[in-house]
Design a protein around this motif. Structure first.
Motif, PDB file in Angstrom:
ATOM      1  N   HIS A   1     -17.170 -17.724   3.015  1.00 36.70           N
ATOM      2  CA  HIS A   1     -18.235 -18.639   2.587  1.00 36.70           C
ATOM      3  C   HIS A   1     -17.961 -19.096   1.153  1.00 36.70           C
ATOM      4  N   ASN A   2     -17.542 -20.333   0.986  1.00 37.07           N
ATOM      5  CA  ASN A   2     -17.369 -20.927  -0.349  1.00 37.07           C
ATOM      6  C   ASN A   2     -16.593 -20.011  -1.301  1.00 37.07           C
ATOM      7  N   VAL A   3     -15.465 -19.531  -0.839  1.00 35.53           N
ATOM      8  CA  VAL A   3     -14.666 -18.579  -1.621  1.00 35.53           C
ATOM      9  C   VAL A   3     -13.831 -19.307  -2.669  1.00 35.53           C
TER      10      VAL A   3
ATOM     11  N   LEU B   1     -13.620 -22.407  -0.476  1.00 36.67           N
ATOM     12  CA  LEU B   1     -13.052 -22.379   0.874  1.00 36.67           C
ATOM     13  C   LEU B   1     -14.008 -21.694   1.845  1.00 36.67           C
ATOM     14  N   SER B   2     -14.318 -22.361   2.931  1.00 37.69           N
ATOM     15  CA  SER B   2     -15.111 -21.791   4.016  1.00 37.69           C
ATOM     16  C   SER B   2     -14.275 -21.850   5.286  1.00 37.69           C
TER      17      SER B   2
ATOM     18  N   GLY C   1      -5.380 -25.055  -2.124  1.00 36.63           N
ATOM     19  CA  GLY C   1      -6.484 -24.103  -2.088  1.00 36.63           C
ATOM     20  C   GLY C   1      -7.717 -24.570  -1.358  1.00 36.63           C
ATOM     21  N   LYS C   2      -7.623 -25.696  -0.674  1.00 40.15           N
ATOM     22  CA  LYS C   2      -8.790 -26.219   0.038  1.00 40.15           C
ATOM     23  C   LYS C   2      -8.435 -26.455   1.496  1.00 40.15           C
ATOM     24  N   LEU C   3      -9.453 -26.386   2.352  1.00 42.37           N
ATOM     25  CA  LEU C   3      -9.278 -26.655   3.764  1.00 42.37           C
ATOM     26  C   LEU C   3      -9.362 -28.160   3.981  1.00 42.37           C
ATOM     27  N   VAL C   4      -8.284 -28.743   4.506  1.00 40.16           N
ATOM     28  CA  VAL C   4      -8.260 -30.209   4.655  1.00 40.16           C
ATOM     29  C   VAL C   4      -8.306 -30.655   6.115  1.00 40.16           C
ATOM     30  N   GLU C   5      -7.851 -29.800   7.040  1.00 40.62           N
ATOM     31  CA  GLU C   5      -7.889 -30.146   8.461  1.00 40.62           C
ATOM     32  C   GLU C   5      -8.089 -28.881   9.284  1.00 40.62           C
TER      33      GLU C   5
END
Length: 605
Positions: free
Chosen positions: A365-367, A381-382, A572-576
């Motif tokens: 959850h929003n790490v 990051l979730s 560091g981010k979820l893109v797909e």
């Protein structure tokens, strides 16, 4: 924030304490043994100093005969007086020898016990520290503390502690004897004592920083050696032997120079002490002799005083060597205690989650996480991993994929957000329960120096030979293991260097199969092997991922195309996210990577 400030203050306070005080605090549990060893040292020295008194009595018997000290006890016969004197001599020598044995045994056993316990405490504390601590320090430097520094302390406890106690006992007894037997000349013999004590303290203060520097330099040298020994293949392949020999020479020379600076000062201690003692000895020889001639003291008393001042001389000349050991030990003690005082940043939780009850549902959850205050490598990051499903995480190098593994194992702590396992936040779970629930197979396989069987059973130490063979068979490792010289009893070498990369990888998979965790993490598990080995590993992975929560971190997309869900990370981010087919249809980052890896796109010049 107040608690953190208070903790930092307490830590600074401990580190500012004198190493001896910190060692005494640590040694409270051994106080009975220390008191006993100290008592043996004192008693040994008392009986060791008795012979000069017996010599003085013997001289008194020869000179005074019926008026001797023994004659005053009611024994007038000269022969009987010498018999009494002989019996006393035998008793004194026997007791001196008994307590010599007792002190040597007690101090040496105590030194062994403390160094053993201190090494274990330091090592166990190291195991509880987070990975960031090890990334900021060299293995050789830590080895220097666990081995060389603790051994230095052991050497002092073995010999130096007894020497300090016996020197102190000698000074007290001889000073007392002088003032009782000949107060008129005692002050002459004792006059150098304040100067000796002052000089000893002054030398300690000058030596302390020099030996701290010595311990630091040996840490650097050990670090260089450990690094080079582990990287010998790289050194040889780049023909860097001469270069590394020069670097080791520089570190060794720096260590030698540091020792020379300490030796230059410590070597001057004994000659200076001798010169100071010479003043007292000469004064006693001259004025004590005149007092004996004039009848103010007896010849026997004068003999005792001359012998006693000699017995005082030699221990004090050894004081320089003892203080040298002491300063080396204190420098080492400071380094060991600083390690023990290093705060543990990540603490285990108190919620139990037995491995057989774990379903394997993981949610982030929003790490957000960053290494040592640097730019976040994972940001807000979730991510959701359903129980029993296989999900894949892909992305370019540095996108934060492998960092997720460390966060799931709580090797690092997230800066914000939270991670849950079966709805329980990881911070609240006990380390043992969390890590027993996760099996990790990474690209960088670490095998311990030991047999193949021991490495497969690592973490599952009660496994039977049949269970080990079964796990190896599923991992498609049994066939090559049986071709090794001793089969499952073959020594793999340090870090498994006697095996190929694919063989090490299959042993790591067998290790995870034997552990049988509800959650399996594959971190680039097939990226460093050939196609044939990859195919074998893929077959074994297909068997063990059934009905098991599996997180596959991969660079080769072909190895994760059948995952239930694929997450694509970038910076560091979820893109797909989606299945392989869904992501191909989106024509995004994943589709571009797939086209490149499958050969559908050829880079233009």
């Amino acid at each position: 924030m107040v608690l953190v400030s208070k903790f930092n203050f307490n830590e600074r306070h401990r580190r500012s304490q004198h190493p001896l005080k910190r060692l005494i605090e640590y040694s409270r549990q051994y106080r009975h043994q220390i008191w006993l060893a100290s008592l043996y040292s004192v008693l040994n020295k008392i009986f060791d100093l008795a012979p000069p008194a017996l010599i003085g009595i013997a001289v008194d018997v020869v000179v005074e005969q019926q008026n001797s000290i023994i004659a005053r006890w009611g024994i007038q016969d000269i022969y009987a007086q010498f018999i009494i004197l002989s019996i006393l001599t035998v008793i004194v020598w026997i007791l001196e020898s008994v307590f010599e044995y007792a002190l040597a045994k007690q101090w040496r056993n105590l030194a062994q016990t403390i160094q053993h316990d201190l090494r274990l405490d330091a090592y166990q504390h190291l195991q509880e520290l987070e990975l960031a601590y090890f990334e900021d320090r060299s293995t050789g430097g830590l080895m220097s503390i666990l081995s060389d520094d603790i051994n230095q302390l052991e050497r002092f406890l073995d010999i130096g502690a007894n020497d300090l106690i016996q020197v102190t006992t000698t000074v007290i007894i001889i000073a007392g004897a002088f003032f009782i037997m000949a107060p008129s000349v005692a002050w002459m013999a004792m006059l150098p004592m304040p100067f000796i004590l002052w000089g000893s303290v002054a030398f300690q203060r000058l030596l302390a920083p020099r030996y701290v520097d010595v311990r630091e330099k040996v840490g650097f040298l050990n670090s260089r050696l450990a690094n080079n020994l582990s990287g010998m293949m790289t050194i040889k392949s780049f023909v860097a032997e001469d270069y590394e020999a020069i670097r080791v020479t520089e570190e060794s020379e720096a260590y030698c120079q540091s020792n020379r600076r300490a030796i230059a000062l410590s070597a001057a201690f004994v000659p200076l002490i001798r010169m100071i003692i010479l003043v007292g000895f000469t004064a006693l020889l001259l004025y004590g002799g005149l007092a004996a001639v004039e009848g103010r003291i007896t010849v026997g008393t004068y003999s005792v005083l001359v012998f006693l001042i000699q017995r005082l001389l030699w221990p004090l000349t050894r004081l320089g060597e003892t203080f040298d050991q002491y300063q080396r030990a204190m420098a080492s003690t400071s380094r060991v205690m600083n390690l023990l005082d290093t705060p543990i940043e990540i603490h285990t939780g108190d919620v139990a989650l037995p491995v057989e009850t774990v379903r394997g549902e993981i949610e982030l959850h929003n790490v957000t996480f960053a290494y040592n205050g640097r730019h976040p490598i994972i940001e807000n990051l979730s991510l959701y991993v359903p129980a029993g499903k296989t999900i894949a995480i892909v992305g370019s190098t540095g996108s934060g994929k492998s960092t997720l593994v460390k966060l799931l194992l709580r090797l690092y702590e997230v800066q914000s957000g939270n991670i849950t396992l079966d709805g329980i936040e990881l911070r609240n779970l006990r380390f043992n329960d969390l890590r027993r629930a996760i099996g990790l197979v990474s690209q960088d396989v670490f095998l311990f120096h030991g047999t193949v069987a021991e490495n497969i059973a690592y973490g599952s130490f009660e496994a039977t030979p049949a269970e080990i063979i079964h796990a190896a068979t599923i991992a498609e490792a049994h066939e090559f293991i049986m071709q090794l010289p001793q089969g499952y009893d073959t020594i793999v070498g340090e870090r498994g260097q006697k095996l190929s990369g694919g063989q090490r990888q299959r042993i790591a998979i067998a290790r995870a199969i034997l552990k049988n965790p509800p959650i399996l993490i594959l971190d680039e598990a097939t990226s460093a092997v050939d196609n044939e080995t990859e195919a074998a590993i893929q077959r074994s992975l297909e068997k063990i991922t059934v009905n098991r929560t599996t997180i596959a971190i991969a660079h080769r997309l072909s190895t994760v195309r059948n995952a239930d869900c694929i997450y694509v990370m970038e910076y560091g981010k979820l893109v797909e996210k989606g299945t392989h087919e869904q992501l191909i249809a989106q024509q995004g980052i994943y589709a571009s990577l797939w086209r490149v890896q499958s050969g559908l796109v050829v880079a233009s010049d």
